[in-house]
Design a protein around this motif. Structure first.
Motif, PDB file in Angstrom:
ATOM      1  N   ILE A 185       0.864  -1.183   0.000  1.00  0.00           N
ATOM      2  CA  ILE A 185       0.000   0.000   0.000  1.00  0.00           C
ATOM      3  C   ILE A 185       0.903   1.237   0.000  1.00  0.00           C
ATOM      4  O   ILE A 185       1.689   1.432   0.928  1.00  0.00           O
ATOM      5  N   PRO A 186       0.809   2.049  -1.064  1.00  0.00           N
ATOM      6  CA  PRO A 186       1.675   3.230  -1.132  1.00  0.00           C
ATOM      7  C   PRO A 186       1.392   4.177   0.027  1.00  0.00           C
ATOM      8  O   PRO A 186       0.226   4.365   0.415  1.00  0.00           O
ATOM      9  N   THR A 187       2.458   4.728   0.578  1.00  0.00           N
ATOM     10  CA  THR A 187       2.353   5.604   1.738  1.00  0.00           C
ATOM     11  C   THR A 187       3.121   6.891   1.486  1.00  0.00           C
ATOM     12  O   THR A 187       4.173   6.868   0.851  1.00  0.00           O
ATOM     13  N   ALA A 188       2.585   8.005   1.949  1.00  0.00           N
ATOM     14  CA  ALA A 188       3.316   9.278   1.884  1.00  0.00           C
ATOM     15  C   ALA A 188       3.309   9.892   3.273  1.00  0.00           C
ATOM     16  O   ALA A 188       2.395   9.641   4.068  1.00  0.00           O
ATOM     17  N   GLU A 189       4.335  10.693   3.560  1.00  0.00           N
ATOM     18  CA  GLU A 189       4.450  11.303   4.880  1.00  0.00           C
ATOM     19  C   GLU A 189       5.059  12.687   4.742  1.00  0.00           C
ATOM     20  O   GLU A 189       6.039  12.869   4.017  1.00  0.00           O
ATOM     21  N   ALA A 190       4.447  13.660   5.404  1.00  0.00           N
ATOM     22  CA  ALA A 190       4.995  15.026   5.413  1.00  0.00           C
ATOM     23  C   ALA A 190       4.338  15.834   6.518  1.00  0.00           C
ATOM     24  O   ALA A 190       3.120  15.743   6.712  1.00  0.00           O
ATOM     25  N   ASP A 191       5.128  16.597   7.243  1.00  0.00           N
ATOM     26  CA  ASP A 191       4.640  17.557   8.248  1.00  0.00           C
ATOM     27  C   ASP A 191       3.641  16.942   9.227  1.00  0.00           C
ATOM     28  O   ASP A 191       2.586  17.525   9.490  1.00  0.00           O
TER      29      ASP A 191
ATOM     30  N   GLY B  86      -7.002   5.419  -5.339  1.00  0.00           N
ATOM     31  CA  GLY B  86      -6.873   6.803  -5.773  1.00  0.00           C
ATOM     32  C   GLY B  86      -5.479   7.343  -5.545  1.00  0.00           C
ATOM     33  O   GLY B  86      -4.502   6.585  -5.584  1.00  0.00           O
ATOM     34  N   GLU B  87      -5.380   8.641  -5.290  1.00  0.00           N
ATOM     35  CA  GLU B  87      -4.089   9.316  -5.220  1.00  0.00           C
ATOM     36  C   GLU B  87      -4.086  10.353  -4.110  1.00  0.00           C
ATOM     37  O   GLU B  87      -5.086  11.030  -3.878  1.00  0.00           O
ATOM     38  N   SER B  88      -2.955  10.445  -3.410  1.00  0.00           N
ATOM     39  CA  SER B  88      -2.817  11.473  -2.377  1.00  0.00           C
ATOM     40  C   SER B  88      -1.353  11.794  -2.158  1.00  0.00           C
ATOM     41  O   SER B  88      -0.509  10.892  -2.191  1.00  0.00           O
ATOM     42  N   MET B  89      -1.052  13.032  -1.903  1.00  0.00           N
ATOM     43  CA  MET B  89       0.299  13.499  -1.578  1.00  0.00           C
ATOM     44  C   MET B  89       1.346  12.909  -2.537  1.00  0.00           C
ATOM     45  O   MET B  89       2.431  12.489  -2.122  1.00  0.00           O
ATOM     46  N   GLY B  90       0.954  12.858  -3.818  1.00  0.00           N
ATOM     47  CA  GLY B  90       1.892  12.445  -4.860  1.00  0.00           C
ATOM     48  C   GLY B  90       2.064  10.946  -5.045  1.00  0.00           C
ATOM     49  O   GLY B  90       2.879  10.524  -5.856  1.00  0.00           O
ATOM     50  N   VAL B  91       1.294  10.123  -4.309  1.00  0.00           N
ATOM     51  CA  VAL B  91       1.397   8.675  -4.540  1.00  0.00           C
ATOM     52  C   VAL B  91       0.052   8.103  -4.987  1.00  0.00           C
ATOM     53  O   VAL B  91      -1.011   8.617  -4.644  1.00  0.00           O
ATOM     54  N   ARG B  92       0.128   7.025  -5.758  1.00  0.00           N
ATOM     55  CA  ARG B  92      -1.065   6.431  -6.377  1.00  0.00           C
ATOM     56  C   ARG B  92      -1.209   4.973  -5.994  1.00  0.00           C
ATOM     57  O   ARG B  92      -0.239   4.230  -5.953  1.00  0.00           O
ATOM     58  N   SER B  93      -2.438   4.537  -5.762  1.00  0.00           N
ATOM     59  CA  SER B  93      -2.717   3.135  -5.479  1.00  0.00           C
ATOM     60  C   SER B  93      -2.773   2.319  -6.773  1.00  0.00           C
ATOM     61  O   SER B  93      -3.243   2.811  -7.785  1.00  0.00           O
ATOM     62  N   PRO B  94      -2.293   1.063  -6.733  1.00  0.00           N
ATOM     63  CA  PRO B  94      -2.403   0.201  -7.911  1.00  0.00           C
ATOM     64  C   PRO B  94      -3.789  -0.425  -8.086  1.00  0.00           C
ATOM     65  O   PRO B  94      -4.026  -1.110  -9.082  1.00  0.00           O
ATOM     66  N   VAL B  95      -4.700  -0.204  -7.144  1.00  0.00           N
ATOM     67  CA  VAL B  95      -6.014  -0.850  -7.222  1.00  0.00           C
ATOM     68  C   VAL B  95      -6.831  -0.254  -8.368  1.00  0.00           C
ATOM     69  O   VAL B  95      -6.868   0.953  -8.561  1.00  0.00           O
TER      70      VAL B  95
END
Ligand code: FJE
Ligand code: FE
Length: 339
Positions: A191-197, A206-215
């Protein structure tokens, strides 16, 4: 097995409350946000910077606390979407937060016409289906199941402790209701993960903080799992005309605007139209919630338990197909899950 009793309950439960979109009561019993008493202290506490960053920020139009009820065979769920007050959330049909310890569970039952998305929060669940598909998902794993024309399966807890997760039902459009069943399994580490602040997001769809799910989502869907540290804030764009809601897993947050009343665990917050959601964690504990949005289908919904179709005739057909093991339910004839 007590599967027969469960089969009966599968239907009787929904029989009492058939979801006919044409007959759905709008508004219902859910309290509207404007009814909430304002929390003077929080509202006047302006240590957190920046209001919403959106042109038309989405705000909370409805808040409903999901109370515990019994479901399946001795299982406990907190149902939010799909209960009386929250029926018209096209394309979403149901959201259950489930808590299950053996011997409770969801023994052999069918599905047709929609997708189920199971996201484990604690423990593990094993599913077995009539096509020989078998698997166990553990904490952080997702099973995205497109039931299409027909699945019969069992979903049972796999550890002796508390097995906890979220199950979301997403409707399929009339052209997709009878497609071949399909699974997309997403182990936690994929599961793609993004982290900031101070914000962490796990992108289930879908997509969030520049990363996209393969689903691949047949009904276009966004499913994001956010964790905000104390004092953190997040601003998530959402397609304008999609239906959107969030469900708080733990902690407390301000959703939509800085002067909204804080919302805590087990609340579903339905969002109004707009281009994005802003969230602030002004509490002292981490805030975790899932943000779910989808493109509405704008089609009639006729539900009879685990069958969700466009007309009563199609429901009658589904019941007949299931009973006589045809049109996708062929393997119903001799299959039973193993225990
Ligand atoms: C179902 C009653 C049910 N929520 N959450 C009627 F209990 C079910 C059902 C579930 C379910 C399964 C899991 Cl793993 C998690 C759930 C309801 O299986 F499908 C109908 N029709
Ligand atoms: Fe199921």
């Amino acid at each position: 097995m007590r599967a027969a009793a469960f089969q009966k309950s599968l239907v009787s439960l929904f029989h009492k409350n058939p979801t006919l979109a044409s007959a759905v009561i709008k508004g219902g019993l859910g309290s509207s946000v404007s009814d909430f008493p304002r929390n003077i202290f929080r509202a006047s506490c302006h240590t957190m910077s920046q209001d919403s960053q959106f042109e038309s920020p989405r705000t909370v139009v409805k808040k409903v606390l999901a109370k515990q009820q019994k479901e399946g065979e001795g299982a406990t769920v907190r149902r939010s979407i799909g209960r009386m007050e929250l029926r018209n959330l096209d394309p979403f049909l149901m959201l259950d937060e489930f808590y299950v310890s053996p011997p409770a569970g969801f023994p052999d039952h069918p599905h047709r016409g929609f997708e189920t998305v199971t996201y484990m929060l604690q423990g593990a669940f094993t599913h077995q289906d009539f096509a020989g598909h078998k698997g166990t998902i553990g904490t952080g794993d997702v099973q995205w199941m497109t039931a299409g024309r027909g699945i019969i399966h069992s979903e049972m807890p796999a550890t002796d402790g508390v097995n906890k997760g979220l199950q979301l039902w997403i409707n399929l459009s009339s052209r997709d209701k009878m497609i071949e069943p399909r699974y997309q399994e997403l182990p936690s580490e994929d599961i793609p993960t993004a982290e900031a602040d101070g914000v962490e997001v796990r992108v289930i769809a879908g997509e969030s903080m520049g990363v996209r799910s393969p689903v691949y989502t047949r009904t276009p869907t966004m499913y994001l799992d956010f964790t905000l540290k104390p004092r953190a804030q997040a601003h998530q764009p959402i397609p304008e005309d999609w239906t959107a809601f969030l469900y708080v897993i733990e902690g407390e947050g301000l959703f939509g605007t800085l002067n909204s009343p804080p919302a805590g665990a087990h609340n579903v917050l339905v969002l109004g139209k707009g281009d994005g959601l802003s969230v602030w964690n002004n509490g002292s504990k981490p805030l975790r919630f899932v943000l779910i949005a989808g493109q509405p289908l704008h089609e009639p919904v006729v539900q009879y338990g685990p069958f969700v179709m466009n007309s009563q005739a199609q429901i009658d057909q589904a019941i007949d197909d299931y009973q006589y093991a045809k049109n996708g339910f062929e393997m119903a004839k001799h299959w039973r899950s193993q225990s």
